[in-house]
Write a protein that holds these residues in place. Structure first.
Motif, PDB file in Angstrom:
ATOM      1  N   ASN A  17      -3.607  -0.505  -6.591  1.00 56.76           N
ATOM      2  CA  ASN A  17      -3.758  -1.857  -6.066  1.00 56.76           C
ATOM      3  C   ASN A  17      -4.740  -1.907  -4.897  1.00 56.76           C
ATOM      4  N   ASP A  18      -4.775  -0.879  -4.065  1.00 56.19           N
ATOM      5  CA  ASP A  18      -5.595  -0.870  -2.858  1.00 56.19           C
ATOM      6  C   ASP A  18      -6.212   0.517  -2.641  1.00 56.19           C
ATOM      7  N   HIS A  52      -7.529   1.507   1.145  1.00 55.95           N
ATOM      8  CA  HIS A  52      -6.603   1.941   2.192  1.00 55.95           C
ATOM      9  C   HIS A  52      -5.679   3.072   1.763  1.00 55.95           C
ATOM     10  N   ILE A  93      -3.614  -7.670   1.107  1.00 53.58           N
ATOM     11  CA  ILE A  93      -4.276  -6.955   0.013  1.00 53.58           C
ATOM     12  C   ILE A  93      -3.239  -6.396  -0.947  1.00 53.58           C
ATOM     13  N   ASN A  94      -2.158  -5.857  -0.431  1.00 53.11           N
ATOM     14  CA  ASN A  94      -1.147  -5.265  -1.293  1.00 53.11           C
ATOM     15  C   ASN A  94      -0.217  -6.292  -1.915  1.00 53.11           C
ATOM     16  N   CYS A 128      -6.354  -6.236  -4.549  1.00 52.81           N
ATOM     17  CA  CYS A 128      -7.588  -5.930  -3.840  1.00 52.81           C
ATOM     18  C   CYS A 128      -8.724  -6.866  -4.228  1.00 52.81           C
TER      19      CYS A 128
END
Length: 95
Positions: free
Chosen positions: A51-52, A55, A81-82, A86
């Motif tokens: 998902n990201d 990071h 974002i999470n 993203c």
């Protein structure tokens, strides 16, 4: 000069000795924090990499991200974002 002053004044010597002994226990706290950050970084990479990837793409970056969240430094960006993915934030990973 400062060490001479500490040696001559008994109260300063007591304070400096207490600080030196107290700092020795700080290393155990730092080891515990490092272990906790490592554990949660491994879980974060496993759970949030897809998902990201910016990071949570690697273990080191995930640890810095967790430190960023722990110090409350712009943690809301990571949260959004999470939550939303993203691609919905900042035009995606690649811009």
């Amino acid at each position: 000069r400062l060490l001479k002053l500490v040696g001559k004044v008994k109260q300063l010597q007591v304070i400096v000795t207490g600080l030196a002994k107290g700092l020795s226990s700080v290393k155990y706290i730092m080891v515990l924090m490092l272990l906790i950050f490592y554990l949660f970084a491994v879980m974060g990479v496993g759970n949030f990499r897809a998902n990201d990837p910016f990071h949570f793409g690697g273990l080191g970056v995930a640890m810095v991200t967790l430190f960023r969240c722990a110090t409350l430094e712009d943690w809301t960006d990571i949260m959004y974002i999470n939550i939303y993915g993203c691609d919905s934030q900042y035009g995606g990973v690649n811009g």
